[in-house]
Design a protein around this motif. Structure first.
Motif, PDB file in Angstrom:
ATOM      1  N   ARG A  70      -8.859  -4.276 -11.406  1.00 53.20           N
ATOM      2  CA  ARG A  70      -9.517  -3.811 -12.622  1.00 53.20           C
ATOM      3  C   ARG A  70      -8.880  -2.535 -13.164  1.00 53.20           C
ATOM      4  O   ARG A  70      -9.214  -2.089 -14.252  1.00 53.20           O
ATOM      5  N   GLY A  71      -8.019  -1.921 -12.338  1.00 54.52           N
ATOM      6  CA  GLY A  71      -7.365  -0.679 -12.758  1.00 54.52           C
ATOM      7  C   GLY A  71      -8.306   0.514 -12.760  1.00 54.52           C
ATOM      8  O   GLY A  71      -8.048   1.515 -13.399  1.00 54.52           O
ATOM      9  N   GLY A  72      -9.375   0.416 -11.960  1.00 51.44           N
ATOM     10  CA  GLY A  72     -10.383   1.462 -12.001  1.00 51.44           C
ATOM     11  C   GLY A  72     -10.521   2.251 -10.723  1.00 51.44           C
ATOM     12  O   GLY A  72      -9.760   2.090  -9.779  1.00 51.44           O
ATOM     13  N   GLU A  73     -11.512   3.088 -10.729  1.00 53.47           N
ATOM     14  CA  GLU A  73     -11.828   3.960  -9.604  1.00 53.47           C
ATOM     15  C   GLU A  73     -12.948   3.334  -8.786  1.00 53.47           C
ATOM     16  O   GLU A  73     -13.610   2.414  -9.224  1.00 53.47           O
ATOM     17  N   GLY A  74     -13.167   3.901  -7.598  1.00 52.56           N
ATOM     18  CA  GLY A  74     -14.370   3.551  -6.885  1.00 52.56           C
ATOM     19  C   GLY A  74     -14.199   3.108  -5.449  1.00 52.56           C
ATOM     20  O   GLY A  74     -15.130   3.201  -4.683  1.00 52.56           O
ATOM     21  N   ALA A  75     -13.059   2.605  -5.046  1.00 49.83           N
ATOM     22  CA  ALA A  75     -12.932   2.149  -3.666  1.00 49.83           C
ATOM     23  C   ALA A  75     -12.812   3.350  -2.752  1.00 49.83           C
ATOM     24  O   ALA A  75     -12.245   4.366  -3.092  1.00 49.83           O
ATOM     25  N   GLY A  76     -13.314   3.194  -1.577  1.00 45.21           N
ATOM     26  CA  GLY A  76     -13.254   4.265  -0.579  1.00 45.21           C
ATOM     27  C   GLY A  76     -14.582   4.956  -0.445  1.00 45.21           C
ATOM     28  O   GLY A  76     -15.399   4.934  -1.343  1.00 45.21           O
ATOM     29  N   GLY A  97      -5.440  11.749  -6.299  1.00 43.82           N
ATOM     30  CA  GLY A  97      -5.823  10.398  -6.653  1.00 43.82           C
ATOM     31  C   GLY A  97      -5.955   9.434  -5.485  1.00 43.82           C
ATOM     32  O   GLY A  97      -6.390   8.308  -5.669  1.00 43.82           O
ATOM     33  N   ALA A  98      -5.575   9.871  -4.286  1.00 39.38           N
ATOM     34  CA  ALA A  98      -5.690   8.994  -3.117  1.00 39.38           C
ATOM     35  C   ALA A  98      -7.160   8.836  -2.734  1.00 39.38           C
ATOM     36  O   ALA A  98      -7.981   9.713  -2.999  1.00 39.38           O
ATOM     37  N   ARG A  99      -7.450   7.718  -2.126  1.00 39.52           N
ATOM     38  CA  ARG A  99      -8.813   7.455  -1.666  1.00 39.52           C
ATOM     39  C   ARG A  99      -8.807   7.307  -0.158  1.00 39.52           C
ATOM     40  O   ARG A  99      -7.818   6.878   0.434  1.00 39.52           O
ATOM     41  N   LEU A 100      -9.943   7.637   0.449  1.00 40.69           N
ATOM     42  CA  LEU A 100     -10.081   7.580   1.900  1.00 40.69           C
ATOM     43  C   LEU A 100     -11.358   6.852   2.255  1.00 40.69           C
ATOM     44  O   LEU A 100     -12.425   7.149   1.701  1.00 40.69           O
ATOM     45  N   ALA A 101     -11.249   5.909   3.173  1.00 42.80           N
ATOM     46  CA  ALA A 101     -12.408   5.237   3.740  1.00 42.80           C
ATOM     47  C   ALA A 101     -12.345   5.420   5.252  1.00 42.80           C
ATOM     48  O   ALA A 101     -11.303   5.182   5.865  1.00 42.80           O
ATOM     49  N   VAL A 102     -13.433   5.882   5.837  1.00 46.20           N
ATOM     50  CA  VAL A 102     -13.508   6.095   7.280  1.00 46.20           C
ATOM     51  C   VAL A 102     -14.406   5.016   7.871  1.00 46.20           C
ATOM     52  O   VAL A 102     -15.545   4.836   7.439  1.00 46.20           O
ATOM     53  N   VAL A 103     -13.874   4.309   8.859  1.00 42.28           N
ATOM     54  CA  VAL A 103     -14.618   3.234   9.507  1.00 42.28           C
ATOM     55  C   VAL A 103     -15.173   3.770  10.826  1.00 42.28           C
ATOM     56  O   VAL A 103     -14.411   4.185  11.701  1.00 42.28           O
ATOM     57  N   PRO A 104     -16.496   3.781  10.960  1.00 40.11           N
ATOM     58  CA  PRO A 104     -17.094   4.282  12.199  1.00 40.11           C
ATOM     59  C   PRO A 104     -16.820   3.353  13.378  1.00 40.11           C
ATOM     60  O   PRO A 104     -16.649   2.138  13.207  1.00 40.11           O
ATOM     61  N   GLU A 105     -16.755   3.962  14.538  1.00 38.55           N
ATOM     62  CA  GLU A 105     -16.573   3.242  15.802  1.00 38.55           C
ATOM     63  C   GLU A 105     -15.288   2.424  15.834  1.00 38.55           C
ATOM     64  O   GLU A 105     -15.252   1.331  16.402  1.00 38.55           O
ATOM     65  N   PRO A 125       0.764   9.528  -6.849  1.00 38.49           N
ATOM     66  CA  PRO A 125       1.792   8.496  -6.718  1.00 38.49           C
ATOM     67  C   PRO A 125       1.670   7.503  -7.874  1.00 38.49           C
ATOM     68  O   PRO A 125       0.597   7.367  -8.469  1.00 38.49           O
ATOM     69  N   PRO A 126       2.738   6.784  -8.179  1.00 41.08           N
ATOM     70  CA  PRO A 126       2.708   5.833  -9.297  1.00 41.08           C
ATOM     71  C   PRO A 126       2.013   4.512  -8.930  1.00 41.08           C
ATOM     72  O   PRO A 126       2.193   3.511  -9.610  1.00 41.08           O
ATOM     73  N   PHE A 127       1.260   4.511  -7.862  1.00 43.50           N
ATOM     74  CA  PHE A 127       0.552   3.322  -7.386  1.00 43.50           C
ATOM     75  C   PHE A 127      -0.708   3.788  -6.671  1.00 43.50           C
ATOM     76  O   PHE A 127      -0.793   4.934  -6.237  1.00 43.50           O
ATOM     77  N   PRO A 128      -1.701   2.916  -6.530  1.00 38.62           N
ATOM     78  CA  PRO A 128      -2.916   3.308  -5.813  1.00 38.62           C
ATOM     79  C   PRO A 128      -2.602   3.558  -4.333  1.00 38.62           C
ATOM     80  O   PRO A 128      -1.835   2.808  -3.728  1.00 38.62           O
ATOM     81  N   LEU A 129      -3.165   4.604  -3.793  1.00 38.17           N
ATOM     82  CA  LEU A 129      -2.954   4.925  -2.378  1.00 38.17           C
ATOM     83  C   LEU A 129      -4.313   5.037  -1.708  1.00 38.17           C
ATOM     84  O   LEU A 129      -5.158   5.834  -2.122  1.00 38.17           O
ATOM     85  N   PHE A 130      -4.533   4.221  -0.688  1.00 37.55           N
ATOM     86  CA  PHE A 130      -5.787   4.182   0.043  1.00 37.55           C
ATOM     87  C   PHE A 130      -5.513   4.434   1.512  1.00 37.55           C
ATOM     88  O   PHE A 130      -4.621   3.818   2.089  1.00 37.55           O
ATOM     89  N   PHE A 131      -6.290   5.313   2.100  1.00 34.94           N
ATOM     90  CA  PHE A 131      -6.241   5.540   3.539  1.00 34.94           C
ATOM     91  C   PHE A 131      -7.469   4.865   4.130  1.00 34.94           C
ATOM     92  O   PHE A 131      -8.582   5.115   3.681  1.00 34.94           O
ATOM     93  N   ILE A 132      -7.272   4.022   5.129  1.00 33.13           N
ATOM     94  CA  ILE A 132      -8.377   3.462   5.893  1.00 33.13           C
ATOM     95  C   ILE A 132      -8.196   3.989   7.304  1.00 33.13           C
ATOM     96  O   ILE A 132      -7.188   3.706   7.950  1.00 33.13           O
ATOM     97  N   ALA A 133      -9.160   4.769   7.756  1.00 35.41           N
ATOM     98  CA  ALA A 133      -9.033   5.443   9.044  1.00 35.41           C
ATOM     99  C   ALA A 133     -10.220   5.149   9.939  1.00 35.41           C
ATOM    100  O   ALA A 133     -11.358   5.045   9.467  1.00 35.41           O
ATOM    101  N   GLY A 134      -9.946   5.012  11.219  1.00 39.72           N
ATOM    102  CA  GLY A 134     -11.008   4.889  12.204  1.00 39.72           C
ATOM    103  C   GLY A 134     -11.442   6.276  12.649  1.00 39.72           C
ATOM    104  O   GLY A 134     -10.602   7.153  12.850  1.00 39.72           O
ATOM    105  N   ASP A 135     -12.719   6.471  12.819  1.00 34.23           N
ATOM    106  CA  ASP A 135     -13.205   7.799  13.205  1.00 34.23           C
ATOM    107  C   ASP A 135     -12.880   8.161  14.653  1.00 34.23           C
ATOM    108  O   ASP A 135     -13.039   9.294  15.058  1.00 34.23           O
ATOM    109  N   ARG A 136     -12.374   7.184  15.416  1.00 32.12           N
ATOM    110  CA  ARG A 136     -12.019   7.435  16.830  1.00 32.12           C
ATOM    111  C   ARG A 136     -10.518   7.280  17.091  1.00 32.12           C
ATOM    112  O   ARG A 136     -10.106   7.108  18.237  1.00 32.12           O
ATOM    113  N   ASP A 137      -9.713   7.326  16.049  1.00 32.88           N
ATOM    114  CA  ASP A 137      -8.261   7.167  16.181  1.00 32.88           C
ATOM    115  C   ASP A 137      -7.685   8.357  16.936  1.00 32.88           C
ATOM    116  O   ASP A 137      -7.834   9.500  16.519  1.00 32.88           O
ATOM    117  N   ARG A 138      -7.021   8.084  18.058  1.00 33.40           N
ATOM    118  CA  ARG A 138      -6.394   9.164  18.837  1.00 33.40           C
ATOM    119  C   ARG A 138      -4.911   9.308  18.513  1.00 33.40           C
ATOM    120  O   ARG A 138      -4.291  10.286  18.879  1.00 33.40           O
TER     121      ARG A 138
END
Length: 75
Positions: free
Chosen positions: A68-74, A34-42, A5-18
């Protein structure tokens, strides 16, 4: 996978999402280059409400990396 995508795309997901199970989020994430994913426990569907400190830390990291226009989150 689709094009990046022409913009940063981040998924923040809960590990217990029903509502949107983590398996589904992982599948969608894998399909977006190029998308990033972060999983939040509990956490379920409302990560921001159920685990506000974890959500805010991720959001802060995402915004810092994006500024900063960089990589690394997630995780």
């Amino acid at each position: 996978p689709s094009g990046a995508p022409p913009f940063p795309l981040f998924f923040i997901a809960g590990d217990r999402d029903r509502i949107f199970p983590l398996e589904l989020i992982r599948m969608v994430h894998a399909g977006v280059r190029g998308a990033r994913l972060a999983v939040v426990p509990e956490a379920g569907h409302s990560v921001y409400f159920e685990r506000p400190q974890a959500f805010n830390e991720l959001l802060s990291e995402i915004l810092t990396v994006s500024a900063r226009g960089g990589e690394g989150a997630g995780r």
